[in-house]
Design a protein around this motif. Structure first.
Motif, PDB file in Angstrom:
ATOM      1  N   GLY A 134     -11.230 -31.087  14.596  1.00 56.62           N
ATOM      2  CA  GLY A 134     -11.286 -29.711  14.126  1.00 56.62           C
ATOM      3  C   GLY A 134     -10.016 -29.291  13.424  1.00 56.62           C
ATOM      4  O   GLY A 134      -9.122 -30.098  13.170  1.00 56.62           O
ATOM      5  N   ASP A 135      -9.945 -28.023  13.142  1.00 56.39           N
ATOM      6  CA  ASP A 135      -8.735 -27.478  12.542  1.00 56.39           C
ATOM      7  C   ASP A 135      -7.605 -27.484  13.564  1.00 56.39           C
ATOM      8  O   ASP A 135      -7.840 -27.543  14.771  1.00 56.39           O
ATOM      9  CB  ASP A 135      -8.979 -26.058  12.051  1.00 56.39           C
ATOM     10  N   ILE A 136      -6.396 -27.384  13.069  1.00 57.69           N
ATOM     11  CA  ILE A 136      -5.213 -27.422  13.908  1.00 57.69           C
ATOM     12  C   ILE A 136      -4.571 -26.045  13.909  1.00 57.69           C
ATOM     13  O   ILE A 136      -4.347 -25.469  12.847  1.00 57.69           O
ATOM     14  CB  ILE A 136      -4.201 -28.469  13.400  1.00 57.69           C
ATOM     15  N   VAL A 137      -4.275 -25.532  15.082  1.00 54.75           N
ATOM     16  CA  VAL A 137      -3.528 -24.296  15.200  1.00 54.75           C
ATOM     17  C   VAL A 137      -2.061 -24.669  15.264  1.00 54.75           C
ATOM     18  O   VAL A 137      -1.658 -25.507  16.064  1.00 54.75           O
ATOM     19  CB  VAL A 137      -3.944 -23.509  16.462  1.00 54.75           C
ATOM     20  N   CYS A 138      -1.274 -24.073  14.399  1.00 55.61           N
ATOM     21  CA  CYS A 138       0.160 -24.339  14.362  1.00 55.61           C
ATOM     22  C   CYS A 138       0.869 -23.095  14.899  1.00 55.61           C
ATOM     23  O   CYS A 138       0.921 -22.060  14.228  1.00 55.61           O
ATOM     24  CB  CYS A 138       0.572 -24.639  12.928  1.00 55.61           C
ATOM     25  N   ASP A 139       1.354 -23.200  16.131  1.00 56.08           N
ATOM     26  CA  ASP A 139       2.039 -22.088  16.776  1.00 56.08           C
ATOM     27  C   ASP A 139       3.467 -22.028  16.251  1.00 56.08           C
ATOM     28  O   ASP A 139       4.287 -22.893  16.545  1.00 56.08           O
ATOM     29  CB  ASP A 139       2.030 -22.280  18.285  1.00 56.08           C
ATOM     30  N   VAL A 140       3.747 -20.999  15.454  1.00 58.82           N
ATOM     31  CA  VAL A 140       5.063 -20.863  14.835  1.00 58.82           C
ATOM     32  C   VAL A 140       5.856 -19.709  15.431  1.00 58.82           C
ATOM     33  O   VAL A 140       6.828 -19.248  14.835  1.00 58.82           O
ATOM     34  CB  VAL A 140       4.947 -20.716  13.293  1.00 58.82           C
ATOM     35  N   SER A 141       5.456 -19.267  16.621  1.00 54.86           N
ATOM     36  CA  SER A 141       6.141 -18.135  17.251  1.00 54.86           C
ATOM     37  C   SER A 141       7.597 -18.454  17.568  1.00 54.86           C
ATOM     38  O   SER A 141       8.423 -17.552  17.658  1.00 54.86           O
ATOM     39  CB  SER A 141       5.410 -17.696  18.518  1.00 54.86           C
ATOM     40  N   GLY A 142       7.941 -19.735  17.715  1.00 57.52           N
ATOM     41  CA  GLY A 142       9.310 -20.129  18.026  1.00 57.52           C
ATOM     42  C   GLY A 142      10.146 -20.490  16.828  1.00 57.52           C
ATOM     43  O   GLY A 142      11.297 -20.923  16.982  1.00 57.52           O
ATOM     44  N   VAL A 143       9.627 -20.322  15.622  1.00 55.98           N
ATOM     45  CA  VAL A 143      10.395 -20.633  14.409  1.00 55.98           C
ATOM     46  C   VAL A 143      11.478 -19.572  14.243  1.00 55.98           C
ATOM     47  O   VAL A 143      11.189 -18.372  14.244  1.00 55.98           O
ATOM     48  CB  VAL A 143       9.479 -20.706  13.170  1.00 55.98           C
ATOM     49  N   LEU A 201      -1.948 -20.743  11.117  1.00 54.21           N
ATOM     50  CA  LEU A 201      -0.732 -20.338  11.807  1.00 54.21           C
ATOM     51  C   LEU A 201      -1.031 -19.326  12.902  1.00 54.21           C
ATOM     52  O   LEU A 201      -1.812 -18.403  12.700  1.00 54.21           O
ATOM     53  CB  LEU A 201       0.270 -19.750  10.827  1.00 54.21           C
ATOM     54  N   ARG A 202      -0.367 -19.523  14.045  1.00 56.87           N
ATOM     55  CA  ARG A 202      -0.479 -18.584  15.166  1.00 56.87           C
ATOM     56  C   ARG A 202       0.877 -17.921  15.368  1.00 56.87           C
ATOM     57  O   ARG A 202       1.901 -18.584  15.445  1.00 56.87           O
ATOM     58  CB  ARG A 202      -0.882 -19.309  16.441  1.00 56.87           C
ATOM     59  N   ASP A 203       0.870 -16.618  15.451  1.00 58.00           N
ATOM     60  CA  ASP A 203       2.047 -15.795  15.774  1.00 58.00           C
ATOM     61  C   ASP A 203       3.246 -15.980  14.853  1.00 58.00           C
ATOM     62  O   ASP A 203       4.381 -16.120  15.330  1.00 58.00           O
ATOM     63  CB  ASP A 203       2.480 -16.043  17.222  1.00 58.00           C
ATOM     64  N   PRO A 204       3.051 -15.939  13.529  1.00 56.18           N
ATOM     65  CA  PRO A 204       4.248 -15.977  12.677  1.00 56.18           C
ATOM     66  C   PRO A 204       4.992 -14.651  12.797  1.00 56.18           C
ATOM     67  O   PRO A 204       4.380 -13.603  13.030  1.00 56.18           O
ATOM     68  CB  PRO A 204       3.676 -16.163  11.269  1.00 56.18           C
ATOM     69  N   SER A 205       6.296 -14.708  12.649  1.00 55.55           N
ATOM     70  CA  SER A 205       7.074 -13.461  12.656  1.00 55.55           C
ATOM     71  C   SER A 205       6.668 -12.650  11.424  1.00 55.55           C
ATOM     72  O   SER A 205       6.166 -13.211  10.437  1.00 55.55           O
ATOM     73  CB  SER A 205       8.567 -13.777  12.607  1.00 55.55           C
ATOM     74  N   PRO A 206       6.874 -11.347  11.460  1.00 54.98           N
ATOM     75  CA  PRO A 206       6.552 -10.538  10.276  1.00 54.98           C
ATOM     76  C   PRO A 206       7.286 -11.014   9.024  1.00 54.98           C
ATOM     77  O   PRO A 206       6.714 -11.016   7.936  1.00 54.98           O
ATOM     78  CB  PRO A 206       6.997  -9.122  10.674  1.00 54.98           C
ATOM     79  N   ARG A 207       8.542 -11.452   9.179  1.00 51.90           N
ATOM     80  CA  ARG A 207       9.305 -11.937   8.020  1.00 51.90           C
ATOM     81  C   ARG A 207       8.704 -13.217   7.461  1.00 51.90           C
ATOM     82  O   ARG A 207       8.603 -13.396   6.249  1.00 51.90           O
ATOM     83  CB  ARG A 207      10.760 -12.167   8.398  1.00 51.90           C
ATOM     84  N   LEU A 208       8.295 -14.138   8.350  1.00 52.72           N
ATOM     85  CA  LEU A 208       7.680 -15.386   7.894  1.00 52.72           C
ATOM     86  C   LEU A 208       6.341 -15.104   7.236  1.00 52.72           C
ATOM     87  O   LEU A 208       6.029 -15.659   6.180  1.00 52.72           O
ATOM     88  CB  LEU A 208       7.522 -16.376   9.053  1.00 52.72           C
ATOM     89  N   ALA A 209       5.548 -14.231   7.823  1.00 52.56           N
ATOM     90  CA  ALA A 209       4.257 -13.874   7.229  1.00 52.56           C
ATOM     91  C   ALA A 209       4.449 -13.261   5.842  1.00 52.56           C
ATOM     92  O   ALA A 209       3.718 -13.587   4.902  1.00 52.56           O
ATOM     93  CB  ALA A 209       3.501 -12.912   8.146  1.00 52.56           C
ATOM     94  N   LEU A 210       5.446 -12.403   5.708  1.00 55.37           N
ATOM     95  CA  LEU A 210       5.724 -11.785   4.412  1.00 55.37           C
ATOM     96  C   LEU A 210       6.162 -12.831   3.394  1.00 55.37           C
ATOM     97  O   LEU A 210       5.670 -12.854   2.267  1.00 55.37           O
ATOM     98  CB  LEU A 210       6.790 -10.698   4.550  1.00 55.37           C
ATOM     99  N   LEU A 211       7.077 -13.716   3.783  1.00 56.00           N
ATOM    100  CA  LEU A 211       7.551 -14.752   2.862  1.00 56.00           C
ATOM    101  C   LEU A 211       6.402 -15.658   2.428  1.00 56.00           C
ATOM    102  O   LEU A 211       6.280 -15.985   1.241  1.00 56.00           O
ATOM    103  CB  LEU A 211       8.671 -15.571   3.492  1.00 56.00           C
ATOM    104  N   LEU A 212       5.545 -16.037   3.349  1.00 62.05           N
ATOM    105  CA  LEU A 212       4.397 -16.883   2.995  1.00 62.05           C
ATOM    106  C   LEU A 212       3.436 -16.151   2.073  1.00 62.05           C
ATOM    107  O   LEU A 212       2.893 -16.740   1.135  1.00 62.05           O
ATOM    108  CB  LEU A 212       3.685 -17.372   4.250  1.00 62.05           C
ATOM    109  N   SER A 213       3.233 -14.868   2.318  1.00 60.14           N
ATOM    110  CA  SER A 213       2.362 -14.085   1.433  1.00 60.14           C
ATOM    111  C   SER A 213       2.965 -13.957   0.044  1.00 60.14           C
ATOM    112  O   SER A 213       2.262 -14.078  -0.957  1.00 60.14           O
ATOM    113  CB  SER A 213       2.094 -12.707   2.028  1.00 60.14           C
ATOM    114  N   LEU A 214       4.274 -13.726  -0.015  1.00 56.26           N
ATOM    115  CA  LEU A 214       4.938 -13.586  -1.314  1.00 56.26           C
ATOM    116  C   LEU A 214       4.932 -14.886  -2.118  1.00 56.26           C
ATOM    117  O   LEU A 214       4.931 -14.858  -3.345  1.00 56.26           O
ATOM    118  CB  LEU A 214       6.377 -13.099  -1.127  1.00 56.26           C
ATOM    119  N   THR A 215       4.938 -16.023  -1.425  1.00 55.35           N
ATOM    120  CA  THR A 215       4.906 -17.308  -2.125  1.00 55.35           C
ATOM    121  C   THR A 215       3.484 -17.756  -2.444  1.00 55.35           C
ATOM    122  O   THR A 215       3.294 -18.794  -3.057  1.00 55.35           O
ATOM    123  CB  THR A 215       5.596 -18.406  -1.295  1.00 55.35           C
TER     124      THR A 215
END
Length: 122
Positions: A37-46, A73-87
């Motif tokens: 199946g798909d893979i959940v990548c928990d990035v809460s600790g990044v 992705l699971r639980d990205p920080s708001p900054r990481l989510a924003l950077l990924l959206s901007l890219t």
């Protein structure tokens, strides 16, 4: 009611450096072989929100796609989510878009233009 298998989870923590990418991609491929199946990548600790992190996550997604799956992705920080959206990678990595450009708040520190009443119209 049919039960679906729990997705494989790959936990990513700390700052991600370019040297970490091969091992992270190996972990994604191994998780993909585990249940298919798909893979959940928990990035809460990044801890770093930078282009090295974006590059690593994009390469992990590519490794998953080549193995016939994808990561979410699971639980990205708001900054990481924003950077990924901007890219442009937010949707590709399973992050919901942050709304239409007209609905988004301007980034902090952005200069707003103001019209002076004495300025001639162009």
């Amino acid at each position: 009611m049919p039960s679906f298998p729990a997705p494989s989870v790959v936990v990513v923590a700390g700052p991600i450096r370019p040297a970490d990418v091969p091992e992270l991609c190996d972990r994604v491929r191994a998780a993909r072989r585990g249940d298919g199946g798909d893979i959940v990548c928990d990035v809460s600790g990044v801890t770093a929100t930078d282009l090295a992190t974006v590059d690593a996550l994009a390469r992990m997604q590519l490794a998953a796609r080549r193995a016939g799956g994808r990561i979410r992705l699971r639980d990205p920080s708001p900054r990481l989510a924003l950077l990924l959206s901007l890219t442009g990678l937010g949707e590709t990595l399973g992050i919901e878009p942050l709304g239409d450009p007209e609905e988004r708040e301007p980034p902090l520190g952005e200069v707003q233009e103001a019209v002076e009443t004495g300025d001639p119209t162009l």
